[in-house]
Design an enzyme around this catalytic site. Sequence first.
Site, mmCIF file in Angstrom:
data_model
loop_
_atom_site.group_PDB
_atom_site.id
_atom_site.type_symbol
_atom_site.label_atom_id
_atom_site.label_comp_id
_atom_site.label_asym_id
_atom_site.label_seq_id
_atom_site.Cartn_x
_atom_site.Cartn_y
_atom_site.Cartn_z
ATOM 1 N N LYS A 8 -9.477 8.778 3.936
ATOM 2 C CA LYS A 8 -9.284 7.852 5.045
ATOM 3 C C LYS A 8 -10.169 8.153 6.237
ATOM 4 O O LYS A 8 -10.812 7.279 6.782
ATOM 5 C CB LYS A 8 -7.812 7.875 5.471
ATOM 6 C CG LYS A 8 -7.470 6.891 6.579
ATOM 7 C CD LYS A 8 -7.562 5.467 6.100
ATOM 8 C CE LYS A 8 -7.094 4.482 7.143
ATOM 9 N NZ LYS A 8 -7.347 3.104 6.729
ATOM 10 N N GLU A 32 -17.993 -7.161 4.853
ATOM 11 C CA GLU A 32 -16.735 -6.410 4.798
ATOM 12 C C GLU A 32 -15.988 -6.709 3.504
ATOM 13 O O GLU A 32 -15.398 -5.815 2.889
ATOM 14 C CB GLU A 32 -15.879 -6.755 6.013
ATOM 15 C CG GLU A 32 -14.455 -6.218 5.987
ATOM 16 C CD GLU A 32 -14.361 -4.708 5.915
ATOM 17 O OE1 GLU A 32 -13.254 -4.209 5.639
ATOM 18 O OE2 GLU A 32 -15.384 -4.005 6.118
ATOM 19 N N LYS A 85 -14.676 -4.004 0.666
ATOM 20 C CA LYS A 85 -13.273 -3.891 0.265
ATOM 21 C C LYS A 85 -13.131 -3.954 -1.253
ATOM 22 O O LYS A 85 -12.407 -3.168 -1.863
ATOM 23 C CB LYS A 85 -12.440 -5.016 0.892
ATOM 24 C CG LYS A 85 -12.046 -4.794 2.320
ATOM 25 C CD LYS A 85 -10.983 -3.707 2.430
ATOM 26 C CE LYS A 85 -10.970 -3.152 3.825
ATOM 27 N NZ LYS A 85 -12.137 -2.336 4.174
ATOM 28 N N GLU A 130 -14.641 -0.800 -3.064
ATOM 29 C CA GLU A 130 -14.012 0.499 -2.828
ATOM 30 C C GLU A 130 -12.648 0.637 -3.492
ATOM 31 O O GLU A 130 -12.236 1.754 -3.804
ATOM 32 C CB GLU A 130 -13.926 0.807 -1.330
ATOM 33 C CG GLU A 130 -12.950 -0.006 -0.531
ATOM 34 C CD GLU A 130 -12.956 0.377 0.948
ATOM 35 O OE1 GLU A 130 -13.365 1.499 1.279
ATOM 36 O OE2 GLU A 130 -12.551 -0.455 1.778
ATOM 37 N N TRP A 184 -10.075 16.932 -0.197
ATOM 38 C CA TRP A 184 -11.152 16.021 -0.598
ATOM 39 C C TRP A 184 -12.373 16.907 -0.763
ATOM 40 O O TRP A 184 -12.897 17.446 0.200
ATOM 41 C CB TRP A 184 -11.375 14.955 0.468
ATOM 42 C CG TRP A 184 -12.291 13.846 0.042
ATOM 43 C CD1 TRP A 184 -11.948 12.712 -0.610
ATOM 44 C CD2 TRP A 184 -13.705 13.767 0.266
ATOM 45 N NE1 TRP A 184 -13.054 11.923 -0.819
ATOM 46 C CE2 TRP A 184 -14.153 12.551 -0.291
ATOM 47 C CE3 TRP A 184 -14.642 14.602 0.874
ATOM 48 C CZ2 TRP A 184 -15.483 12.150 -0.259
ATOM 49 C CZ3 TRP A 184 -15.969 14.207 0.907
ATOM 50 C CH2 TRP A 184 -16.376 12.996 0.345
ATOM 51 N N ASN A 227 -10.247 22.356 7.183
ATOM 52 C CA ASN A 227 -10.835 21.026 7.089
ATOM 53 C C ASN A 227 -12.172 21.068 7.820
ATOM 54 O O ASN A 227 -12.255 21.589 8.930
ATOM 55 C CB ASN A 227 -9.908 19.983 7.736
ATOM 56 C CG ASN A 227 -10.449 18.569 7.612
ATOM 57 O OD1 ASN A 227 -11.365 18.307 6.836
ATOM 58 N ND2 ASN A 227 -9.895 17.651 8.382
ATOM 59 N N GLY A 228 -13.225 20.533 7.202
ATOM 60 C CA GLY A 228 -14.544 20.549 7.825
ATOM 61 C C GLY A 228 -15.579 21.136 6.889
ATOM 62 O O GLY A 228 -15.333 21.310 5.689
ATOM 63 N N CYS A 250 -9.511 15.726 4.048
ATOM 64 C CA CYS A 250 -8.608 16.853 3.810
ATOM 65 C C CYS A 250 -7.482 16.796 4.835
ATOM 66 O O CYS A 250 -7.672 16.399 5.979
ATOM 67 C CB CYS A 250 -9.297 18.205 3.882
ATOM 68 S SG CYS A 250 -10.634 18.431 2.720
ATOM 69 N N HIS A 290 -34.631 -16.640 -2.325
ATOM 70 C CA HIS A 290 -35.743 -15.712 -2.102
ATOM 71 C C HIS A 290 -35.651 -14.483 -3.011
ATOM 72 O O HIS A 290 -36.225 -13.444 -2.702
ATOM 73 C CB HIS A 290 -35.799 -15.300 -0.633
ATOM 74 C CG HIS A 290 -36.099 -16.439 0.284
ATOM 75 N ND1 HIS A 290 -37.355 -16.983 0.401
ATOM 76 C CD2 HIS A 290 -35.288 -17.168 1.089
ATOM 77 C CE1 HIS A 290 -37.318 -17.984 1.259
ATOM 78 N NE2 HIS A 290 -36.074 -18.126 1.693
ATOM 79 N N ARG A 336 -5.706 11.481 3.168
ATOM 80 C CA ARG A 336 -6.876 12.191 3.687
ATOM 81 C C ARG A 336 -7.623 12.939 2.580
ATOM 82 O O ARG A 336 -8.737 13.432 2.811
ATOM 83 C CB ARG A 336 -6.444 13.186 4.771
ATOM 84 C CG ARG A 336 -5.792 12.541 5.972
ATOM 85 C CD ARG A 336 -5.481 13.567 7.023
ATOM 86 N NE ARG A 336 -6.690 14.143 7.575
ATOM 87 C CZ ARG A 336 -7.306 13.704 8.666
ATOM 88 N NH1 ARG A 336 -6.829 12.664 9.315
ATOM 89 N NH2 ARG A 336 -8.396 14.287 9.107
#
Length: 605
Positions: free
Chosen positions: A600, A478, A482, A485, A75, A99-100, A2, A501, A27
């Site tokens: 983000k 990584e 990427k 997402e 968000w 925000n929170g 947010c 295996h 955000r």
Amino acid sequence: MCGIIGYTGNQPAKDILINGLKQLEYRGYDSAGIAVLDKDAGFIMKKKTGKVAELEAAAAEDKTEATCGIGHTRWATHGGVTETNAHPHNQGSVTICHNGIIENYKELTTEYGLKKLLKSETDTEVVAALLDQFYEGNPYKTIKRVVDLLAGSFALCIMFEDQPGKIFAIRNVSPMVAAAFDGGSIIASDLTAVINFSKKYFVVPEYHILTLSESGIQVQDLKGRAVEPEILEVNWDITSAQKGGYPHYMLKEINEQPEALERTIAPRIQDGLPYLLDDGIDDAILKELKDIVIVACGTAMHAGMVGKSLIESKLRIPVTVEIASEFRYKDPIIDSSTLVIVVSQSGETIDTLEALRLARKKGCKVLSVVNVKGSTIARESDYVLYTHAGPEIAVASTKAYTVQISAMYLLAARLGYVRGIMSEEETKEFIKKLSEVGEIMKRTIDASNDIRMIANHIKKAPDVFYIGRGIDYTMSLEASLKLKEISYIHAEAYAAGELKHGTIALISEQVPVIAIATEDHVYAKVISNVREVKSRGAYVILISQEGKTESEEVCDKQIYIPKVDSTFGVFATAVILQLIAYYTSDAKGLDVDKPRNLAKSVTVE
């Protein structure tokens, strides 16, 4: 998560708020809204689901000249994506953005009989209702009373209807920065919305009440004592947070990596050796540690895994990498001889921050690797190694990741040198090679056109698999993150030797397998694993160093990174893997910079 902005001054607030929300949209982009306080008409509010552009279009005909207002890009955490749930929220004489997460909002709703008043499903509106219920003309007394009741994290911007031209703000954990300038005062979730107005700013101290007005910003603690905040200065300009002619921020930020690495590495070299005293990192802590625990989330955690691979293989010092969200709940085995390294691009990642606090309680020294000066994690750490990526706007991290890796390499070099594991000559040679990685990355970017064709093949696949060994396996973790997402393709990373295996059962005709084989000492082993998947019909993309040419029997497509010492191949490999994800997302016609369901900076648990 947010974005919040507030402005009060001598200019119409509406356009300032909307332009600020555009800067903060990474955000959160489920919905957006603004509220201005007109001295005659009171609160004027506009909210829309979707992106800020939707809000801008809806507000275009509103000609209000009000010079005080707050805005929010959301968000969603509590309640669905609806205009009713979008911020700002109003209750009676109070309008707020938040925000929170307020963890005890249900208990507060019951205790203070708020249920019939609430129109939304959000925890935020509960705070607005409490403020309105307790307000008797004294904003400070009211804010203090409400904040004392709240459990959780919050950044609040508050307007009271009988306080024209004023915005009140307070925070706990969730970030906010503020600045005063000739045209008034501004507050926001981060600097991207502030830098247009002032390069001088301050981080809002936790549990302090701010009063923003046209004439400036007053700060006081909860006992009413005036406080002078520490003024910081931005060391990058606004063009760093703009696309600069690129179609997406992500592509721009991939291309900015060589310069970001130079800014991070070069100032920390003295007489050819790594030098960290200017960062306040003395050699004593490096000499005395017995083990290292790296704590981070997501991409930052993957940077930590590269650091682990390097430090353990070169220095023989035990390193553990922990997921921050799990670390604090597992009673970690750490003590005063453990150096805890926390890694966070924003310096506000809530899980990482709480892990840091736990480590401090257990007597550990904490070194943070962060990109944002004055962030909460930086302030609460014993030592800070700032990276210099500049602003990163795309949700998928690229340049922040590679500068975090470079920070790990600098730490490893100094650690090896001061402990006598690496000689002066060996350390200088290591640093020389590290100094050259920016140029190697640039060469890799310049030679990356073939990746578009690979992306056109991958975009049709429901699944993609990455394989590698050693440090290449950490890179594959990584890479899979990427791809999934930003392209929404299911992607998994496997240690190449583990295929037989069980996971080789997933390989079928034309399934893309991206094999990373940049380390000489395991190259033949990886090629053997590649042959296994190729023989089962996989479409194989092989990433290797120049000179390691393979036939069509081994791979369908081969991508080369420049010939380089295997230890330093991670930087060029990162570029290739980032571009594969980028071009695949772009080929699918997706919003590369703003993938669905993601924001983000993760500032809520």
